[in-house]
Enzyme design. Sequence first.
Site, PDB file in Angstrom:
ATOM      1  N   ASN A 180       0.833  -1.201   0.000  1.00  9.69           N
ATOM      2  CA  ASN A 180       0.000   0.000   0.000  1.00  9.69           C
ATOM      3  C   ASN A 180       0.867   1.249   0.000  1.00  9.69           C
ATOM      4  O   ASN A 180       2.048   1.216   0.366  1.00  9.69           O
ATOM      5  CB  ASN A 180      -0.921   0.017   1.219  1.00  9.69           C
ATOM      6  N   CYS A 181       0.273   2.354  -0.441  1.00 10.38           N
ATOM      7  CA  CYS A 181       0.908   3.660  -0.306  1.00 10.38           C
ATOM      8  C   CYS A 181       0.049   4.469   0.663  1.00 10.38           C
ATOM      9  O   CYS A 181      -0.545   3.905   1.579  1.00 10.38           O
ATOM     10  CB  CYS A 181       1.073   4.345  -1.657  1.00 10.38           C
ATOM     11  N   ILE A 182      -0.067   5.771   0.486  1.00 13.21           N
ATOM     12  CA  ILE A 182      -0.792   6.589   1.450  1.00 13.21           C
ATOM     13  C   ILE A 182      -2.286   6.289   1.450  1.00 13.21           C
ATOM     14  O   ILE A 182      -2.924   6.228   2.488  1.00 13.21           O
ATOM     15  CB  ILE A 182      -0.554   8.084   1.166  1.00 13.21           C
TER      16      ILE A 182
END
Length: 528
Positions: free
Chosen positions: A470-472
């Site tokens: 995942n990212c932000i």
Amino acid sequence: MSAVKKQKITLWEFFQSLGKTFMLPVALLSFCGIMLGIGSSLSSKDVITLLPVLGHPAFQLLFTWMSKVGSFAFSFLPVMFAIAIPLGMARENKGVAAFAGFVGFAVLNLATNFYLTTSGVLPTTDPLVLKTHNIQNILGIQSIDTGILGAVIVGIIVYLLHERFNTIRLPDALAFFGGTRFVPIITTVVLGLVGLLIPLIWPWFAAGINGLGRLINGAGIFGPMIFGSGERLLLPFGLHHILVALIRFTEAGGTMDVCGHSVSGALTIFQAQLSCPTTTGFSESATRFLSQGKMPAFLGGLPGAALAMYHCAKPENRHKIKGLLISGVVACVIGGTTEPLEFLFLFVAPFLYLIHALLTGLGFTVMALLGVTIGNTDGNLIDFVVFGILHGTATKWYWVPVVASLWFVAYYLIFRFAIQHFNIKTPGRENDSASEEKAPAQGVVGKSGYNSEAILQALGGAENIVSLDNCITRLRMSVKDMSKVDKEVLKANRALGVIQLNDHNLQVVIGPQVQSVKDELDSLIATA
């Protein structure tokens, strides 16, 4: 499953994965920037004159401590990138990859120091020689300062070496050095050789980055607009981190002498000035690429768009979308996370997103023309208070609410007209039959606030997941069979959007709680 895991990634996927790894050091940098900003502002003479109680030695010790701790990320930023890139990109044995990243960065600078020493450039304390060769003390090693770009190169090389050699099998006599132990060993050899090439090839890299910087700066008042609009336009593809890092941390964002040191990159310059006791005010040439440019769109524009979407929703549906819009506005204004709002209209009206990107870029230019000097990274209310108000009227923070108000009205009118005129299906405007076609699956809602079991099933189940990260705001994953992914069920379970990159890779936009959702999915996959 292993065959799919080892499939060759495309250049597009590589750069997406690379950009995602930037977020770990940048998140720490943002927090440390706030610490540094609060500490430096509350220990300034102007604030103490206004609030004499803050001049008490106990308070001043606290603020000095905050400044010292906050300066950590600025002081060690390159090595953090060298560690974070292989850590984030490695598919397995991530700890070994991170360790090798530090080894590679240190060895690169030691090898460069060796070359400079044998060629007669070092040892020296002559400031003219040091400046000519761009020599700095890096981890206590006199070496050419390659900055963030050099650290990125180290991180990529270490990642490639890790993927190639972390499962290597050596002859029995050398078996102790095989497997993951071989990664830092081969890293030492390879980066030791690369370090010998740095003095020969780095001037070409520096010239290229400086050329890009001159191109952006040569655009005059349109330079910040090109940057601001470009960042928004790259965001849906997950490539905006590359552009942002280039401007924030390399010569493309400018170079300046601060407190006797030459620093490069808009954010690096700002934080150097923030921690320099002799600096009065911040550089306009640096802050024009930073938080202040985002504030018109983040603090005014997107909340205006949210209000327009609320008013354009069917009256009977407004109570259903109120929570969604409010949470999106809070994430945008307080946290600087815009995707929960942007993805509400990105897919149903891409031309509205284009207008949003252009208005965001225009906000950068307007703030620069007004001479506002508010730095940091997020463009949220925290940055406005800490790096604007607390540093006094010299930052011209008073222009922010004025411009943000204008952007609020502009976004509201544009979005309301477009939604109604073109009958855009923003939240709350969908046909009843369409909205009921896919109901949220029954299941237990976890601590994340999402039904992670239903999300996993909509992704084809645990056996369909090859890799998950995942990212932000997004889940990033590879799947075996894309046909098993049900986008409508994902959206019914509060996914803001689903982006299919190719036959095996996709992103699911969740929002600020994506880390919790990812952790719950990891747990479900592990126990499947």
